[in-house]
Write an enzyme that holds these catalytic residues in place. Structure first.
Site, PDB file in Angstrom:
ATOM      1  N   LYS A   1      -0.307   1.104  10.942  1.00 54.48           N
ATOM      2  CA  LYS A   1      -0.309   1.992   9.770  1.00 54.48           C
ATOM      3  C   LYS A   1      -0.110   3.450  10.202  1.00 54.48           C
ATOM      4  CE  LYS A   1      -1.034   1.028   5.965  1.00 54.48           C
ATOM      5  NZ  LYS A   1      -0.112   0.587   4.868  1.00 54.48           N
TER       6      LYS A   1
ATOM      7  N   THR B   1      -4.072   4.398   5.020  1.00 55.02           N
ATOM      8  CA  THR B   1      -5.497   4.030   5.093  1.00 55.02           C
ATOM      9  C   THR B   1      -6.292   5.031   5.923  1.00 55.02           C
ATOM     10  OG1 THR B   1      -6.990   2.381   6.061  1.00 55.02           O
ATOM     11  CG2 THR B   1      -4.806   2.488   7.011  1.00 55.02           C
ATOM     12  N   ASP B   2      -7.588   5.114   5.637  1.00 57.04           N
ATOM     13  CA  ASP B   2      -8.454   5.981   6.447  1.00 57.04           C
ATOM     14  C   ASP B   2      -8.596   5.452   7.877  1.00 57.04           C
ATOM     15  OD1 ASP B   2     -10.058   3.761   5.927  1.00 57.04           O
ATOM     16  OD2 ASP B   2     -11.746   4.883   5.107  1.00 57.04           O
ATOM     17  N   GLU B   3      -8.217   4.183   8.093  1.00 55.02           N
ATOM     18  CA  GLU B   3      -8.376   3.602   9.438  1.00 55.02           C
ATOM     19  C   GLU B   3      -7.490   4.284  10.474  1.00 55.02           C
ATOM     20  OE1 GLU B   3      -8.755  -0.560   9.956  1.00 55.02           O
ATOM     21  OE2 GLU B   3      -9.732  -0.854   8.030  1.00 55.02           O
TER      22      GLU B   3
ATOM     23  N   TYR C   1      -3.760  -3.362  13.515  1.00 54.77           N
ATOM     24  CA  TYR C   1      -3.478  -3.016  12.114  1.00 54.77           C
ATOM     25  C   TYR C   1      -3.428  -1.495  11.938  1.00 54.77           C
ATOM     26  CZ  TYR C   1      -4.621  -1.710   7.317  1.00 54.77           C
ATOM     27  OH  TYR C   1      -4.626  -1.091   6.099  1.00 54.77           O
TER      28      TYR C   1
HETATM   29  P1  NAD Z   1      -2.968  -7.269   0.430  1.00 56.53           P
HETATM   30  O1  NAD Z   1      -2.963  -7.940   1.767  1.00 56.53           O
HETATM   31  O2  NAD Z   1      -3.892  -7.760  -0.622  1.00 56.53           O
HETATM   32  O3  NAD Z   1      -1.499  -7.290  -0.187  1.00 56.53           O
HETATM   33  C1  NAD Z   1      -0.357  -7.056   0.568  1.00 56.53           C
HETATM   34  C2  NAD Z   1       0.856  -7.509  -0.230  1.00 56.53           C
HETATM   35  O4  NAD Z   1       2.034  -7.186   0.539  1.00 56.53           O
HETATM   36  C3  NAD Z   1       0.905  -9.016  -0.491  1.00 56.53           C
HETATM   37  O5  NAD Z   1       1.263  -9.261  -1.826  1.00 56.53           O
HETATM   38  C4  NAD Z   1       1.969  -9.519   0.451  1.00 56.53           C
HETATM   39  O6  NAD Z   1       2.666 -10.674  -0.019  1.00 56.53           O
HETATM   40  C5  NAD Z   1       2.901  -8.319   0.530  1.00 56.53           C
HETATM   41  N1  NAD Z   1       3.695  -8.291   1.763  1.00 56.53           N
HETATM   42  C6  NAD Z   1       3.257  -8.476   3.027  1.00 56.53           C
HETATM   43  N2  NAD Z   1       4.282  -8.411   3.890  1.00 56.53           N
HETATM   44  C7  NAD Z   1       5.393  -8.174   3.140  1.00 56.53           C
HETATM   45  C8  NAD Z   1       6.762  -7.986   3.459  1.00 56.53           C
HETATM   46  N3  NAD Z   1       7.209  -8.067   4.723  1.00 56.53           N
HETATM   47  N4  NAD Z   1       7.639  -7.734   2.464  1.00 56.53           N
HETATM   48  C9  NAD Z   1       7.200  -7.680   1.170  1.00 56.53           C
HETATM   49  N5  NAD Z   1       5.919  -7.858   0.819  1.00 56.53           N
HETATM   50  C10 NAD Z   1       5.027  -8.104   1.795  1.00 56.53           C
HETATM   51  O7  NAD Z   1      -3.211  -5.744   0.756  1.00 56.53           O
HETATM   52  P2  NAD Z   1      -4.038  -4.641  -0.056  1.00 56.53           P
HETATM   53  O8  NAD Z   1      -5.455  -4.709   0.329  1.00 56.53           O
HETATM   54  O9  NAD Z   1      -3.649  -4.711  -1.482  1.00 56.53           O
HETATM   55  O10 NAD Z   1      -3.437  -3.315   0.587  1.00 56.53           O
HETATM   56  C11 NAD Z   1      -2.251  -2.746   0.069  1.00 56.53           C
HETATM   57  C12 NAD Z   1      -1.903  -1.504   0.871  1.00 56.53           C
HETATM   58  O11 NAD Z   1      -2.970  -0.573   0.811  1.00 56.53           O
HETATM   59  C13 NAD Z   1      -1.689  -1.782   2.356  1.00 56.53           C
HETATM   60  O12 NAD Z   1      -0.614  -0.999   2.800  1.00 56.53           O
HETATM   61  C14 NAD Z   1      -2.986  -1.343   3.020  1.00 56.53           C
HETATM   62  O13 NAD Z   1      -2.733  -0.893   4.331  1.00 56.53           O
HETATM   63  C15 NAD Z   1      -3.398  -0.210   2.113  1.00 56.53           C
HETATM   64  N6  NAD Z   1      -4.849   0.047   1.997  1.00 56.53           N
HETATM   65  C16 NAD Z   1      -5.709  -0.980   1.688  1.00 56.53           C
HETATM   66  C17 NAD Z   1      -7.061  -0.701   1.499  1.00 56.53           C
HETATM   67  C18 NAD Z   1      -8.041  -1.787   1.137  1.00 56.53           C
HETATM   68  O14 NAD Z   1      -9.243  -1.534   1.117  1.00 56.53           O
HETATM   69  N7  NAD Z   1      -7.610  -2.993   0.813  1.00 56.53           N
HETATM   70  C19 NAD Z   1      -7.518   0.616   1.649  1.00 56.53           C
HETATM   71  C20 NAD Z   1      -6.617   1.628   1.988  1.00 56.53           C
HETATM   72  C21 NAD Z   1      -5.282   1.332   2.139  1.00 56.53           C
HETATM   73  O1  DAU Z   2     -10.669   1.412   5.188  1.00 52.07           O
HETATM   74  C1  DAU Z   2      -9.539   0.877   4.594  1.00 52.07           C
HETATM   75  C2  DAU Z   2      -9.301  -0.525   5.110  1.00 52.07           C
HETATM   76  O2  DAU Z   2     -10.306  -1.354   4.549  1.00 52.07           O
HETATM   77  C3  DAU Z   2      -7.915  -1.038   4.782  1.00 52.07           C
HETATM   78  O3  DAU Z   2      -6.962  -0.259   5.453  1.00 52.07           O
HETATM   79  C4  DAU Z   2      -7.773  -2.520   5.194  1.00 52.07           C
HETATM   80  O4  DAU Z   2      -6.515  -3.019   4.773  1.00 52.07           O
HETATM   81  C5  DAU Z   2      -8.868  -3.306   4.511  1.00 52.07           C
HETATM   82  O5  DAU Z   2      -8.805  -4.660   4.896  1.00 52.07           O
HETATM   83  C6  DAU Z   2     -10.233  -2.721   4.875  1.00 52.07           C
HETATM   84  O6  DAU Z   2     -10.505  -2.912   6.283  1.00 52.07           O
HETATM   85  P1  DAU Z   2     -11.958  -3.334   6.813  1.00 52.07           P
HETATM   86  O7  DAU Z   2     -11.808  -3.928   8.160  1.00 52.07           O
HETATM   87  O8  DAU Z   2     -12.931  -2.237   6.633  1.00 52.07           O
HETATM   88  O9  DAU Z   2     -12.284  -4.460   5.686  1.00 52.07           O
HETATM   89  P2  DAU Z   2     -12.939  -5.927   5.797  1.00 52.07           P
HETATM   90  O10 DAU Z   2     -13.188  -6.370   4.406  1.00 52.07           O
HETATM   91  O11 DAU Z   2     -12.170  -6.829   6.702  1.00 52.07           O
HETATM   92  O12 DAU Z   2     -14.335  -5.618   6.485  1.00 52.07           O
HETATM   93  C7  DAU Z   2     -15.235  -4.662   5.925  1.00 52.07           C
HETATM   94  C8  DAU Z   2     -16.426  -4.565   6.853  1.00 52.07           C
HETATM   95  O13 DAU Z   2     -17.149  -5.813   6.794  1.00 52.07           O
HETATM   96  C9  DAU Z   2     -16.060  -4.393   8.319  1.00 52.07           C
HETATM   97  O14 DAU Z   2     -17.011  -3.545   8.937  1.00 52.07           O
HETATM   98  C10 DAU Z   2     -16.151  -5.787   8.902  1.00 52.07           C
HETATM   99  C11 DAU Z   2     -17.238  -6.431   8.076  1.00 52.07           C
HETATM  100  N1  DAU Z   2     -17.088  -7.893   7.858  1.00 52.07           N
HETATM  101  C12 DAU Z   2     -15.905  -8.359   7.405  1.00 52.07           C
HETATM  102  C13 DAU Z   2     -15.724  -9.710   7.181  1.00 52.07           C
HETATM  103  C14 DAU Z   2     -14.393 -10.241   6.700  1.00 52.07           C
HETATM  104  C15 DAU Z   2     -18.188  -8.728   8.071  1.00 52.07           C
HETATM  105  O15 DAU Z   2     -19.278  -8.288   8.452  1.00 52.07           O
HETATM  106  N2  DAU Z   2     -18.001 -10.062   7.833  1.00 52.07           N
HETATM  107  C16 DAU Z   2     -16.815 -10.594   7.422  1.00 52.07           C
HETATM  108  O16 DAU Z   2     -16.733 -11.847   7.277  1.00 52.07           O
END
Ligand code: NAD
Ligand code: DAU
Length: 339
Positions: A157, A125-127, A153
């Site tokens: 990562k 992730t970019d985080e 988190y």
């Molecule tokens: P998500 O939370 O929707 O899905 C995570 C999945 O992993 C779930 O199906 C969960 O059951 C499974 N999981 C969790 N712990 C596990 C374990 N111990 N063993 C096996 N499975 C397990 O997450 P997402 O948003 O789809 O993100 C997927 C990946 O992409 C993550 O690694 C996250 O860090 C990365 N990522 C997410 C975003 C985003 O915007 N959502 C952006 C950049 C990177």
């Molecule tokens: O940048 C990549 C990341 O993006 C991934 O690595 C993470 O897994 C993914 O969850 C996401 O993280 P963020 O913290 O950016 O996503 P989230 O949807 O939780 O929040 C997006 C923005 O919105 C953040 O600035 C917090 C804000 N927010 C979030 C929630 C849930 C609100 O203002 N209100 C809310 O209720």
């Protein structure tokens, strides 16, 4: 190819499973997912009907189960999506983030080493880069930006990324890493900003914006992320990190207001800010564009409209999550372990 996808019952992993099945008729996909609260077998309902798809309910931190799956399936590549992914939850309870995101990655790396798996791809992730100031729109994260994490988190990562690169250097494990910005699209769990706001507006609940809503995220439609991972998997250089993002920066308030406008309803309320809240994420994707020819294909306005439409036409999917019945689904269908 036979590709092992961990976390395939989650948001991006689920989209990636369909991306592979639709694009590569000759490929097989093996999914490993623990089905935590964020994993949803209803997301994989169509895939489960496909003979090219196999599902294992297993925890990536469980060495014995992972070993058994690798021995049986002998995948050509493993793509690790499995993670605890929600920043707010990591602030409340960091331990499970460290266990799954760091230790789970190590278990998978060890399995790949033992079985000579041709590629391990870590979905990062970019985080891991921390945040950028709001008043410097000229700054972007490159692959050389130092790791500088803010939340448990992102720290977990970043730790996993370091471990992946250490396995490359020390053992020659064939690895790649992608670091993507915020994704949105179908099957997004409704605790994250965009699906939370859509489902809350549809259910007449207030839309809680943290702080003043000025924080900036760089949004990418999930299919564009899947395409990037696929390109890296098939053509990326070993030991390399690739940033993925589409220059789609929006403040949170702009995103939430756009959802309200599309739905024609929704009451925005400003609530207490997230602790340690990152100000701005912004990716420089020029390396993956230059080396692998990747470019994002979906404009934010189009992707957001598509996403809102998806939530309108797939009410059962998210209503089952909100009611909790999606958790009962796999017990009813499969009982315990599935293979
Ligand atoms: P998500 O939370 O929707 O899905 C995570 C999945 O992993 C779930 O199906 C969960 O059951 C499974 N999981 C969790 N712990 C596990 C374990 N111990 N063993 C096996 N499975 C397990 O997450 P997402 O948003 O789809 O993100 C997927 C990946 O992409 C993550 O690694 C996250 O860090 C990365 N990522 C997410 C975003 C985003 O915007 N959502 C952006 C950049 C990177
Ligand atoms: O940048 C990549 C990341 O993006 C991934 O690595 C993470 O897994 C993914 O969850 C996401 O993280 P963020 O913290 O950016 O996503 P989230 O949807 O939780 O929040 C997006 C923005 O919105 C953040 O600035 C917090 C804000 N927010 C979030 C929630 C849930 C609100 O203002 N209100 C809310 O209720």
């Amino acid at each position: 190819m036979k590709i092992l996808v961990t976390g395939g019952a989650g948001f991006i992993g689920g989209n990636f499973v369909y991306y592979l099945l639709n694009r590569y008729p000759g490929d097989k996909v093996v999914c490993v997912d623990k089905l935590t609260y964020a994993g949803n077998l209803e997301t994989l309902e169509s895939a489960l009907q496909d003979p090219r798809f196999t599902f294992y309910k297993a925890d990536i931190t469980d060495r014995r189960d992972v070993e058994e799956i690798f021995s049986k399936e002998k995948p050509d590549a493993a793509v690790n999506f499995a993670a605890e992914s929600h920043v707010d939850r990591s602030i409340g309870n960091p331990s499970v983030f460290l266990k799954t995101n760091i230790f789970g990655t190590q278990v998978l790396l060890d399995a790949c080493r033992r079985h000579g798996t041709a590629r391990f791809h870590q979905v990062s992730t970019d985080e891991v880069y921390g945040d950028l100031p709001l008043d410097r729109p000229d700054l972007f994260f490159t692959e050389e930006t130092p790791l500088h994490t803010s939340s448990p988190y992102s720290a977990s990562k970043a730790s996993a990324d370091l471990l992946v690169l250490a396995y490359f250097r020390t053992y020659g494990t064939p690895v790649t890493i992608s670091r993507c910005s915020n994704n949105y699209g179908p099957y997004h769990f409704p605790e994250k900003l965009i699906p939370l706001m859509i489902t809350s507006a549809l259910e007449g609940r207030p839309l809680p914006v943290y702080g003043t809503g000025a924080n900036v995220r760089d949004w990418l439609y999930v299919e564009d992320h899947c395409a990037a991972i696929d390109l890296i998997l098939r053509g990326g250089r070993l030991g390399e990190v690739y940033n993925v993002g589409g220059h789609n920066e929006r403040t949170n308030l702009q995103v939430v207001q756009a959802i309200v406008d599309l739905l024609g309803k929704g009451e925005i309320v400003f609530v207490k800010d997230r602790a340690g809240h990152d100000l701005r994420y912004a990716i420089d994707p020029s390396k993956i564009e230059r080396e692998l020819g990747w470019t994002p294909t979906v404009r934010f306005e189009d992707g957001l409209r598509r996403t809102v439409d998806w939530y309108l036409t797939h009410r059962a999917w998210w209503e089952h999550i909100l009611s909790g019945s999606y958790r009962r689904y796999y017990h009813k269908m499969y009982g315990g372990k599935i293979s």
